[in-house]
Every structure is written in C-alpha cells, then in structure tokens.
Design a protein around this motif. Sequence first.
Motif, PDB file in Angstrom:
ATOM      1  N   ARG A 289       0.871  -1.167   0.000  1.00 41.07           N
ATOM      2  CA  ARG A 289       0.000   0.000   0.000  1.00 41.07           C
ATOM      3  C   ARG A 289       0.913   1.223   0.000  1.00 41.07           C
ATOM      4  O   ARG A 289       1.057   1.926   0.998  1.00 41.07           O
ATOM      5  CB  ARG A 289      -0.934   0.003   1.206  1.00 41.07           C
ATOM      6  CG  ARG A 289      -1.985   1.113   1.177  1.00 41.07           C
ATOM      7  CD  ARG A 289      -2.934   0.989   2.361  1.00 41.07           C
ATOM      8  NE  ARG A 289      -3.728  -0.231   2.262  1.00 41.07           N
ATOM      9  CZ  ARG A 289      -4.314  -0.833   3.314  1.00 41.07           C
ATOM     10  NH1 ARG A 289      -4.185  -0.319   4.527  1.00 41.07           N
ATOM     11  NH2 ARG A 289      -5.014  -1.931   3.133  1.00 41.07           N
TER      12      ARG A 289
ATOM     13  N   GLY B 198      -5.781  -1.157  -1.172  1.00 45.39           N
ATOM     14  CA  GLY B 198      -6.290  -0.322  -0.094  1.00 45.39           C
ATOM     15  C   GLY B 198      -6.378   1.148  -0.452  1.00 45.39           C
ATOM     16  O   GLY B 198      -6.198   1.552  -1.599  1.00 45.39           O
TER      17      GLY B 198
ATOM     18  N   HIS C 284      -7.544 -10.096  -0.202  1.00 43.22           N
ATOM     19  CA  HIS C 284      -7.814  -8.874   0.564  1.00 43.22           C
ATOM     20  C   HIS C 284      -7.002  -7.753  -0.056  1.00 43.22           C
ATOM     21  O   HIS C 284      -6.339  -7.953  -1.088  1.00 43.22           O
ATOM     22  CB  HIS C 284      -7.411  -9.077   2.037  1.00 43.22           C
ATOM     23  CG  HIS C 284      -6.015  -9.620   2.201  1.00 43.22           C
ATOM     24  ND1 HIS C 284      -4.891  -8.874   1.972  1.00 43.22           N
ATOM     25  CD2 HIS C 284      -5.576 -10.860   2.559  1.00 43.22           C
ATOM     26  CE1 HIS C 284      -3.809  -9.597   2.189  1.00 43.22           C
ATOM     27  NE2 HIS C 284      -4.189 -10.823   2.531  1.00 43.22           N
TER      28      HIS C 284
ATOM     29  N   GLU D 183      -4.830  -5.846   1.999  1.00 48.47           N
ATOM     30  CA  GLU D 183      -3.798  -5.509   2.982  1.00 48.47           C
ATOM     31  C   GLU D 183      -2.410  -5.898   2.474  1.00 48.47           C
ATOM     32  O   GLU D 183      -2.266  -6.832   1.677  1.00 48.47           O
ATOM     33  CB  GLU D 183      -4.068  -6.236   4.305  1.00 48.47           C
ATOM     34  CG  GLU D 183      -5.348  -5.820   5.000  1.00 48.47           C
ATOM     35  CD  GLU D 183      -5.321  -4.374   5.456  1.00 48.47           C
ATOM     36  OE1 GLU D 183      -4.244  -3.909   5.881  1.00 48.47           O
ATOM     37  OE2 GLU D 183      -6.364  -3.706   5.375  1.00 48.47           O
TER      38      GLU D 183
END
Length: 288
Positions: free
Chosen positions: A12, A213, A240, A242
């Motif tokens: 991220r 994200g 996901h 993350e």
Amino acid sequence: MGSFKAAAVQMRSGTSPERNAADMERLVREAASRGATYVQTPEMTGALVRDKQAGAAAFTTEDKDIVVSTARKLAKELGIFLHVGSTAILRADGKLANRAFLFAPDGATVANYDKIHMFDVDLDNGESWRESASYEPGKEAVVTAIDGARLGFAVCYDLRFPQLFRSEAMAGADVLSVPAAFTRQTGEAHWHVLLRARAIENGAYVVAAAQGGLHEDGRETYGHSLIVDPWGRVLAEAAHDEPGVIVAEIDPAQSVAARRKIPNLKNARDFTVNAGEAEAPRLRGAAS
C-alpha cells in the motif's frame, strides 16, 4: 528445467519513497524467508503520488532512486531475483518512465521495462486518469531468463492488451508478470478473469503483485495479488487489500505440458480482416 518458488508482494505505497522502500524491504525479506527465489513487487512500488508537483519532488533519476538501490542491495544479500514491478524514474530528457527492474542474485540489473500502454480512462464513478500526461510510454516488450524459466514483462494496464503477452509467449516466455495498481472498481470487475485468461491463452504462469487499499493520495486499489498456473488455476491469492506476501511453486515443465495439450501458439495463423465497404482496420501491436 527445475521448479522454483515465486512470491508476489502486496503493498500500500504512500507518497514517501523512503517509507515505501522500507516497507518493500520488510516484505521482500519475508518472501525470501519463505523460500522464494523470484520476488515481484507491485506497480509504483516507490510512490503513488497523484499530484504533479508532489510527484516532481518524490521522483528522481535511476542512480538516485532509493527503491532501485534498496532492491539491488536486497537481491544480492538474499541471493534472489528481485523484480521491482515498477517505480517512477526521471529520464534524461526530463520525462518520467513507469519502469520495471529485474535484479539478479548478484545485484546486477538483468532487465528493465517501461510500461507501454498508458491508463487514459474515464470511469463511471467519476474517476478520471491520464497517465500519458505524466509518463512517456515504452516501445519495447522484454523477455529474459530467471531460474530456468523465461519471464515476460508487463505493467498493470498492459494486462488489457493480449497481443503483448502473446508476443512474449511466442518469444519463449513461460512466466508472465503483471505488477499492478488496479483501481478497486476495475479490479472487482476484471482482475481475476483477465489474469486467468492471459495464463490460459498463452500456456504460461502469471505472477501479479498488486497495490491494495486506500492510499495517501486518495486513490483506492484492489489488492488481490495472484499467482496463476498455465491451466488457469489460481495457485495463491492475497484475498484482501492488505500488505502481505503470497508464494507458489513455479514449474516450467507445466507450461510445456499445457502448450502440448492446447497448442494454440503453434497453431496460430496469419490473416487479414475483410471489413466490407468499411475501411480496413489498422492492426496495432500484433505479433509479426
């Protein structure tokens, strides 16, 4: 032709290259500790900066770039092939390149690749992107050797241009790379199906490290880094957005087997398009 472990590093990235380089180092070390000898990071590992003035302050030349120097050091220390999915590099002519780097286990630069296709789109949720306003597109596809396999390069939006991957597969690539920063909207719609399609139609592994994200510059990316086998099966997924690491075994013999079962690369034929009275379309990016 032996097998090896490949890792996709999900990040991220923020606006600080120094923080991003530290995050990259931590995750690459984790990947190497899990046995990966080829490690890929996402598009724009160095910084995701939407504002042009802030980007001008964050981006620098290759010889001064902290992500490049950190990755080179890590590759040599850990004895791995380290593929920086891309980072923004200031060229000698003052323009920016969205550039991928592959470093060898001795720290040498094996190859680099400048993203060819610019993300110039208007999405129906109000998002608008003009990558060509900031970056100079590349002009050359790249295939190189890693761990007994042949790696083909791409970056993010390149995924939507199958002729690039077909050209690389025809040049011997049995592993295709798609480091990316897919938007959440387009990722939810198309990420999985496009990656699996590129694997299936080329009989090749696909390794796709992603950004995920809500980022400091306000954009939101999809995550879901994937490693797909030549039959289109998902071997590993970060399910996901993350930061994290996924690892899977790459066996180049499986690419050979898939291409024997479905020999579409061998069976491809040249053709022309009959458009009737309409002007014949100009073919762009087709393999010769």
